[in-house]
Design an enzyme around this catalytic site. Structure first.
Site, PDB file in Angstrom:
ATOM      1  N   HIS A 281      -7.032  39.492 -34.968  1.00 27.64           N
ATOM      2  CA  HIS A 281      -8.616  40.299 -34.166  1.00 27.64           C
ATOM      3  C   HIS A 281      -9.598  39.859 -33.589  1.00 27.64           C
ATOM      4  O   HIS A 281     -10.083  40.451 -33.755  1.00 27.64           O
ATOM      5  CB  HIS A 281      -8.067  41.180 -35.314  1.00 27.64           C
ATOM      6  CG  HIS A 281      -9.123  40.928 -37.002  1.00 27.64           C
ATOM      7  ND1 HIS A 281      -8.543  40.972 -37.794  1.00 27.64           N
ATOM      8  CD2 HIS A 281     -10.097  40.373 -36.440  1.00 27.64           C
ATOM      9  CE1 HIS A 281      -9.825  41.017 -38.153  1.00 27.64           C
ATOM     10  NE2 HIS A 281     -10.409  39.982 -37.220  1.00 27.64           N
TER      11      HIS A 281
ATOM     12  N   HIS B  99     -15.531  44.154 -40.094  1.00 29.31           N
ATOM     13  CA  HIS B  99     -16.185  44.148 -40.105  1.00 29.31           C
ATOM     14  C   HIS B  99     -18.569  44.282 -39.910  1.00 29.31           C
ATOM     15  O   HIS B  99     -18.715  44.198 -39.277  1.00 29.31           O
ATOM     16  CB  HIS B  99     -16.609  42.786 -39.051  1.00 29.31           C
ATOM     17  CG  HIS B  99     -15.536  42.369 -38.822  1.00 29.31           C
ATOM     18  ND1 HIS B  99     -14.028  42.832 -38.726  1.00 29.31           N
ATOM     19  CD2 HIS B  99     -14.955  41.065 -39.031  1.00 29.31           C
ATOM     20  CE1 HIS B  99     -12.881  41.903 -38.821  1.00 29.31           C
ATOM     21  NE2 HIS B  99     -13.413  40.589 -38.800  1.00 29.31           N
TER      22      HIS B  99
ATOM     23  N   HIS C 197     -10.211  30.092 -39.520  1.00 27.14           N
ATOM     24  CA  HIS C 197     -11.139  29.261 -39.219  1.00 27.14           C
ATOM     25  C   HIS C 197     -12.504  30.598 -40.115  1.00 27.14           C
ATOM     26  O   HIS C 197     -12.504  31.296 -41.065  1.00 27.14           O
ATOM     27  CB  HIS C 197     -10.985  31.140 -37.643  1.00 27.14           C
ATOM     28  CG  HIS C 197     -11.286  32.599 -38.128  1.00 27.14           C
ATOM     29  ND1 HIS C 197     -10.525  33.305 -39.302  1.00 27.14           N
ATOM     30  CD2 HIS C 197     -12.708  33.327 -37.889  1.00 27.14           C
ATOM     31  CE1 HIS C 197     -10.669  34.184 -38.765  1.00 27.14           C
ATOM     32  NE2 HIS C 197     -11.402  35.241 -38.272  1.00 27.14           N
TER      33      HIS C 197
ATOM     34  N   GLU D 149      -9.434  35.936 -44.307  1.00 26.09           N
ATOM     35  CA  GLU D 149      -8.777  37.351 -43.390  1.00 26.09           C
ATOM     36  C   GLU D 149      -6.953  37.150 -43.687  1.00 26.09           C
ATOM     37  O   GLU D 149      -5.986  39.003 -43.518  1.00 26.09           O
ATOM     38  CB  GLU D 149      -8.698  38.073 -42.452  1.00 26.09           C
ATOM     39  CG  GLU D 149     -10.330  37.901 -42.192  1.00 26.09           C
ATOM     40  CD  GLU D 149     -10.819  38.063 -40.767  1.00 26.09           C
ATOM     41  OE1 GLU D 149     -12.104  38.586 -40.122  1.00 26.09           O
ATOM     42  OE2 GLU D 149      -9.963  37.766 -39.718  1.00 26.09           O
TER      43      GLU D 149
HETATM   44  C1  DHB Z   1     -13.826  35.749 -33.790  1.00 31.10           C
HETATM   45  C2  DHB Z   1     -12.474  36.564 -35.436  1.00 31.10           C
HETATM   46  C3  DHB Z   1     -12.749  36.759 -36.237  1.00 31.10           C
HETATM   47  O1  DHB Z   1     -11.937  37.437 -36.983  1.00 31.10           O
HETATM   48  C4  DHB Z   1     -13.395  38.185 -36.161  1.00 31.10           C
HETATM   49  O2  DHB Z   1     -13.936  39.326 -37.153  1.00 31.10           O
HETATM   50  C5  DHB Z   1     -14.791  37.398 -35.587  1.00 31.10           C
HETATM   51  C6  DHB Z   1     -15.279  36.788 -33.980  1.00 31.10           C
HETATM   52  C7  DHB Z   1     -14.114  34.382 -33.513  1.00 31.10           C
HETATM   53  O3  DHB Z   1     -13.144  33.800 -33.473  1.00 31.10           O
HETATM   54  O4  DHB Z   1     -14.713  34.523 -32.204  1.00 31.10           O
HETATM   55 FE    FE Z   2     -12.568  39.082 -38.963  1.00 33.58          FE
END
Ligand code: DHB
Ligand code: FE
Length: 277
Positions: free
Chosen positions: A12, A59, A191, A238
């Site tokens: 997302h 978030h 990530h 997540e």
């Molecule tokens: C990114 C990934 C995310 O899950 C998020 O909530 C905000 C930014 C990213 O990789 O930039």
């Molecule tokens: Fe996120």
């Protein structure tokens, strides 16, 4: 009785919202990611679900760090989008289905998941970007937002999230309706946006996790939250939203489609389509 016909999952990342607004789908950077949605859209066009239950994490838009529910469920007739700070365009409000929201809320509380109930709820990129990816023409079905805290410790365990999803699956199966329901998990896969490990990605783990979503969703529950953060990054956790969505589908599933592409922004971007047997 209502039926969950299948599940969708996707990352997302806010930058996707910017790429859509600028029409960059065929740009070399974005193409391998957006090409992963064709089979998902075809499946949706064929199956035509009436409702989508969306498992995501907020978030800092509707819930800030001062008040952070572990599980929250929307029970509003409409959900407005706002930008919590990424500068991406705001998408149109999504229509809710309070009748199903309350079916779910009543059932999960009976099953001892003490959720926060939200009769007003702003939804952020984690909710709107996946809906836009799966239904680019904004013809989304009615929605029920299910928000899981993947942001501020302590987080619910993988096992608890899977079981929370299972309770939601039971609620849908009990609901006296002939609606076709789809579940969606958003976020992940590996990530990390901050700290010394910013940019961390773990492809072998992600691919194993995607496989496990098909026929062994218990697999990820062997790991504690700290182990999941170690293996997938502070935001990779997540994947709890994916697990909860998978838990809601009763019985066996088969994989219709998956896509995995590194990186989009800082994230290993993945998409999965599962059909209930
Ligand atoms: C990114 C990934 C995310 O899950 C998020 O909530 C905000 C930014 C990213 O990789 O930039
Ligand atoms: Fe996120």
């Amino acid at each position: 009785m209502a039926k969950i016909i299948g599940g969708l999952a996707t990352s997302h990342i806010p930058a996707i919202g910017g790429a859509i607004a600028k029409g960059l789908q065929n740009d070399p950077y974005w193409k391998p990611f957006f090409d992963g949605f064709g089979p998902a859209r075809e499946w949706l066009a064929k199956e035509k679900p009436d409702v989508a239950i969306v498992f995501y994490n907020d978030h800092g838009l509707n819930f800030f760090l001062d008040k952070m529910p572990t599980f929250a469920i929307g029970a509003a007739p409409e959900y407005y989008n706002a930008d919590e700070g990424w500068g991406i365009p705001t998408l149109p409000p999504k229509k809710g289905l309070p009748e199903l929201s309350w079916e779910i809320i009543n059932h999960v509380i009976e099953k001892e998941f003490d959720v926060v109930t939200c009769q007003e709820m702003l939804v952020d990129h984690a909710f709107t970007v996946p809906l836009k990816l799966f239904w680019p023409n904004e013809d989304q079905p009615l929605v029920v937002p299910v928000c899981i805290n993947t942001v501020q410790f302590p987080l619910p365990s993988a096992k608890r999230c899977l079981n929370f999803g299972r309770a939601i699956g039971e609620a849908v199966a009990n609901w006296k309706s002939d609606a076709k329901v789809v579940v969606i998990g958003t976020g992940g896969l590996s990530h990390q946006l901050d700290g010394k490990r910013a940019g961390f990605i773990n492809k072998p783990f992600d691919l194993k996790f995607i496989d496990s979503m098909v026929d062994d969703p218990e697999w990820a529950t062997q790991y504690s939250i700290l182990e999941l953060v170690e293996k997938t990054g502070t935001q990779g956790v997540e994947l709890l939203n994916w697990l909860a969505a998978r838990g809601a589908i009763q019985g066996a599933v088969h994989k219709v489609h998956s896509n995995y592409h590194i990186p989009i922004s800082n994230t290993a971007a993945a998409t999965l389509v599962l059909e209930a047997a």
